[in-house]
Design an enzyme around this catalytic site. Structure first.
Site, short mmCIF file in Angstrom:
data_model
loop_
_atom_site.label_atom_id
_atom_site.label_comp_id
_atom_site.label_asym_id
_atom_site.label_seq_id
_atom_site.Cartn_x
_atom_site.Cartn_y
_atom_site.Cartn_z
N TRP A 23 0.86 -1.27 0.09
CA TRP A 23 -0.09 -0.03 -0.23
C TRP A 23 1.03 1.35 0.01
O TRP A 23 0.47 2.13 0.71
CB TRP A 23 -1.02 0.21 1.43
CG TRP A 23 -1.77 -1.35 1.36
CD1 TRP A 23 -2.79 -1.71 0.49
CD2 TRP A 23 -1.63 -1.99 2.54
NE1 TRP A 23 -3.25 -2.90 1.28
CE2 TRP A 23 -2.52 -3.03 2.18
CE3 TRP A 23 -0.79 -2.21 3.67
CZ2 TRP A 23 -2.50 -4.25 3.31
CZ3 TRP A 23 -0.80 -3.09 4.65
CH2 TRP A 23 -1.83 -4.17 4.34
N HIS A 24 2.12 1.20 -0.68
CA HIS A 24 3.02 2.38 -0.65
C HIS A 24 2.98 3.10 -1.94
O HIS A 24 3.99 3.44 -2.64
CB HIS A 24 4.11 2.11 -0.04
CG HIS A 24 4.37 1.67 1.11
ND1 HIS A 24 5.56 1.20 1.94
CD2 HIS A 24 3.18 1.51 2.27
CE1 HIS A 24 5.40 0.85 3.36
NE2 HIS A 24 4.02 1.14 3.15
N TYR A 25 1.98 2.86 -2.66
CA TYR A 25 2.01 3.55 -4.00
C TYR A 25 1.69 5.23 -3.97
O TYR A 25 1.33 5.76 -2.81
CB TYR A 25 0.60 3.33 -4.81
CG TYR A 25 -0.62 3.21 -4.16
CD1 TYR A 25 -1.65 4.37 -3.84
CD2 TYR A 25 -1.15 2.12 -3.53
CE1 TYR A 25 -2.67 4.56 -3.34
CE2 TYR A 25 -2.45 2.13 -2.64
CZ TYR A 25 -3.20 3.44 -2.52
OH TYR A 25 -4.53 3.29 -2.00
#
Length: 598
Positions: A532-534
């Site tokens: 979830w580090h986009y």
């Protein structure tokens, strides 16, 4: 008789001790719950209570017609930004989701997976899948990603701060402002200690102890979960807001920015949003040229919102008949996500849940982390956890090459009969530190509730693949370490058997290949997942200026991770929280000078 008196006395003593323990537990619970008292936030209201008259009365206290700042998105950056700006000016914060305070799936560490598993329209987590076939989530709740993530807190590396040109002193002050309010030192779980010792044996040294700083070697970072397992989100930073100058509306879905295009350059004047009943509302900023609309809707939401409002590639806008306010070909470009691959660690004993606490910051260009105890809850065992879950893979009767969205859903329905005790172990996670592979975000339609289409093009750059291979080799070595073997009571396995188990435990929609356990390159491609580090889509110099004002448009700014061209540190949460405070202070100082008082 004496015997009866003695027994009665002993019983009373036991009852007294039980009462004392209960009172202590109650006191502890109340202490841990005090930050979740909704009366601390009297300015948080449902969007349906908004009206133009209430807006006018609110603004009239400041002698202006409209808000000084309208912030779209009450997420990780939006909440500290609103709290800071409200110290001097009127602020309207619009959030499309609800509050995290009364949501047990959000508030408790033990329920971490349940929010990700909830795909209902009112979930705090909105599921999406990239065109690459990787399952992902975006936040839909006040507090944003800080309300649904694994809670790990760390600062950015010094190089990142220097490269973006931020003031080092103010950055440190802003980090500290956040840390004093919602960040905690974790109690190191046994699983995390095994990872720490294994990393040090593998040469990821020195051990830097507990620290927020980004340092090469192995360290224990901070967490937004307290010792009671309660989550503390960015929404709690709103307790620092001036209640007389703050209005927060939840279930307020902004549909587009309203522009005045009569001048030489378009200027943002307000927003159009709908409430929980579907009714439309308009909110406006004041006539003061310093008043602004600020987008803080994240790497997916901000480029989507700009395009829906007429700011983006002309051809893309015309395809959906969106009137062009400003043609900017870079909106939605250079999207990136840190590719992650998970190595399954089997266990012959039940393993307690632990989220990320220990991290190895290697010089290979990868970060090594770990989580354990997935699906230990009797409720969560029935859920689809998205990124990686032993309950879908470990016992799955679906061969990896045959997994389709339909097949995965069928298995989810069947696994309700599986015994709770079956699911043991955890994962070693290796994440590429700074991916060079980039993708693009485009619109699917003009409905803001729907996810845009996003491609991250994982491992399209050969250096990303090379670093992944190095990370997988290290992760497999950690699984074979004596520290994990002693803890899990398992025998040492071959690398091939470790990879084979990991393929089965992996959940994405990418077809698997027969040589996954022979070619580490193929293993990386086929088992890629997300953490979830986009980021990206609105880069500095292409979409926004160094002070994050949208280029070519007056009174519109972006404050979120869409401006990043890399994910700062091992986890971006701390830096995005800091960013909200930092940008708020910068705006106040630029507008008021020394009288800002911050």
């Amino acid at each position: 008789m004496a015997l009866l008196v003695a027994e009665a006395t002993a019983l009373l003593n036991k009852l007294f001790l039980c009462l004392l323990v209960c009172l202590c537990l109650l006191s502890s619970f109340q202490a841990s719950s005090k930050n979740f008292n909704p009366y601390r936030y009297p300015f948080i209201k449902p969007a349906s209570s908004f009206s133009s008259s209430s807006s006018s009365s609110f603004s009239s206290r400041n002698g202006e017609n409209g808000y000084d700042y309208i912030i779209v998105g009450g997420g990780t950056a939006g909440c500290p930004l609103a709290a800071t700006l409200s110290q001097k000016f009127s602020v309207l914060l619009l959030e499309r989701g609800g509050v995290p305070f009364n949501n047990v799936n959000v508030s408790y560490l033990s329920n971490f997976h349940l929010t990700l598993a909830d795909t209902s329209p009112t979930s705090a987590s909105q599921y999406f899948s990239s065109t690459d076939g990787v399952l992902n989530s975006r936040a839909r709740v006040l507090g944003g990603g800080s309300s649904i993530n694994a809670g790990f807190y760390t600062r950015a590396n010094a190089r990142f701060i220097k490269r973006v040109g931020w003031d080092h002193k103010l950055v440190n002050e802003s980090y500290q402002w956040v840390e004093k309010q919602i960040v905690h030192r974790p109690d190191l779980a046994p699983w995390q200690k095994a990872l720490k010792d294994s990393l040090l044996d593998a040469g990821v040294s020195p051990f830097n102890g507990f620290t927020y700083d980004h340092l090469y070697g192995t360290k224990v970072g901070g967490t937004i979960f307290d010792r009671f397992g309660r989550r503390h989100t960015s929404a709690e930073l709103l307790a620092s807001a001036d209640p007389e100058k703050t209005a927060v509306f939840i279930y307020a879905t902004v549909q587009k920015i309203i522009f005045d295009t009569s001048g030489k350059q378009p200027r943002a004047v307000g927003v159009l949003f709908k409430d929980e009943n579907g009714n439309q509302h308009e909110a406006y900023v004041s006539d003061n040229p310093k008043s602004e609309v600020i987008l803080s809707t994240g790497a997916l939401g901000t480029p989507q919102m700009l395009m829906l409002s007429g700011v983006g590639p002309k051809a893309e806008l015309e395809k959906f008949r969106i009137p062009v306010v400003l043609d900017n070909e870079f909106v939605g470009t250079a999207m990136a996500d840190n590719p992650m691959n998970a190595i399954f660690v089997p266990s012959n004993i039940s393993v307690n849940q632990s989220l990320i606490q220990t991290v190895g910051i290697t010089k290979l260009g990868v970060y090594i982390e770990s989580s354990s105890g997935y699906s230990q809850s009797r409720d969560s065992i029935h859920c689809h956890h998205g990124i990686m879950s032993a309950e879908i893979g470990q016992l799955s009767t679906i061969p990896p090459k045959q997994r389709t969205p339909e097949a995965v859903q069928a298995y989810i329905r069947r696994k309700r009969e599986l015994p709770h005790e079956t699911f043991k172990g955890g994962f070693i996670l290796e994440k590429i530190a700074k991916p060079l592979s980039i993708g693009k975000l485009t619109l699917v339609n003009t409905n803001v509730d729907d996810n845009p289409s996003v491609s991250f093009n994982y491992f399209s750059h050969p250096l990303d693949l090379k670093r992944c291979v190095a990370g997988i080799r290290m992760a497999a070595k950690l699984v074979q370490s004596q520290h994990f073997l002693n803890y899990t009571k398992c025998n040492k396995q071959t690398v091939e058997s470790i990879l084979n188990a990991s393929i089965k435990a992996n959940v994405n929609l990418i077809p698997k290949h027969t040589n996954d356990t022979k070619s580490l390159e193929q293993f990386c491609r086929d088992t890629v997942i997300t953490i979830w580090h986009y980021h990206g889509g609105c880069h500095v110099g292409k979409v926004v200026s160094p002070d994050h004002a949208v280029l070519g448009i007056n009174r519109l700014r972006v404050v979120d991770g869409s401006t990043f061209n890399e994910s700062p540190g091992t986890n971006p949460q701390g830096t995005v929280l800091m960013m909200g405070r930092y940008m708020g202070v910068k705006i106040l100082r630029e507008r008021l000078g020394k009288t800002a008082g911050v």
